[in-house]
Design an enzyme around this catalytic site. Structure first.
Site, PDB file in Angstrom:
ATOM      1  CB  ALA A 151      -0.923  -0.017   1.215  1.00  0.00           C
ATOM      2  CE1 TYR A 152       4.800   5.735   3.464  1.00  0.00           C
ATOM      3  CE2 TYR A 152       6.645   4.536   2.499  1.00  0.00           C
ATOM      4  CZ  TYR A 152       6.141   5.658   3.117  1.00  0.00           C
ATOM      5  OH  TYR A 152       6.977   6.719   3.386  1.00  0.00           O
TER       6      TYR A 152
END
Length: 250
Positions: A152-153
């Protein structure tokens, strides 16, 4: 005081890299809006700038909410003047395997990072066009790799880099420069990560040719001063790695 006359708005400025950037900009004469979700943290940074002889205001805002962004920019403009430097450092984080990543977790990272930065860029656009200003978006070297638990990051940070290049291409005609930095620095988030994974900090530093983590103000902030100042007037659409030479592919 190479940034004398500059009005800078820094998100995520209540701590860590954002705080270091705000302090460095103020040290070179910029009037700084210290923006973050926690009012007390922003107030502490603004007070620190004032104690050093600089000028700053604290503005509590969540970049994941459009109403907060619009109100924040309006407050900064009213108290400091038109925004001529925007630094998007705000970013929620979430680490998990893709198999366990929920849509809500991904959306929180997305809204605070790439979308939050877009909201700020849109809200500041007219000021930036009038001042022929600059934008510095904070990316991450993790987006250049495919490490476990970083889906995600890393994805959001790479989306921000791509969007920044598009903004540089679209906004260059107005004299607005848009660049990205990918820092590797000591911060509360880094300290927490190191605390959760014994030995990880030593291993990380061992992969940095310069042998240390960066300082949020002295290393990262000074680089942003350069990107916001007149000496980088012909630099846009680029990514500056401020990481001591760290090898992300190891």
């Amino acid at each position: 005081m190479i940034l004398d006359g500059t009005v800078a708005l820094v998100t995520g400025a209540g701590q860590g890299v954002g705080r270091g950037i705000a302090l460095a900009l103020a040290a070179e004469g910029a009037r700084v809006a210290v923006v973050g979700r926690t009012a007390t943290k922003c107030q502490a940074v603004a007070a620190e700038i004032a104690e050093r002889g600089g000028q700053a205001i604290a503005v509590a805002a969540d970049v994941a909410r459009r109403s907060d962004v619009d109100a924040c920019v309006a407050a900064a403009r009213a108290q400091l003047g038109p925004i001529s430097c925007l630094v998007n450092a705000a970013q929620q984080t979430h680490y998990s395997s893709l198999r366990k990543l929920t849509e809500d977790d991904l959306d929180a990272v997305w809204q605070s990072g790439a979308v939050g930065s877009l909201r700020m860029m849109q809200a500041c656009f007219e000021d930036l066009r009038a001042t022929r200003g600059s934008v510095v978006n904070v990316g991450s070297g993790s987006g250049l790799t495919a490490r476990p638990a970083m889906g995600a990051y890393a994805a959001v940070k790479e989306a921000l880099r791509t969007m920044s290049r598009v903004a540089a291409a679209e906004w260059g005609r107005y004299g607005i420069r848009v660049n990205v930095i990918c820092p590797l620095a000591s911060s509360p988030g880094m300290d927490s990560w190191m605390g959760d994974l014994p030995g990880a900090g030593e291993q990380l530093v061992s992969q940095v040719p310069l042998g240390r983590l960066g300082d949020a103000e002295g290393d990262i902030g000074r680089a942003v001063v350069f990107l916001a100042g007149p000496d980088s007037g012909y630099i846009t659409g680029t990514t500056m790695m401020i990481d001591g030479g760290y090898d992300y592919l190891r």
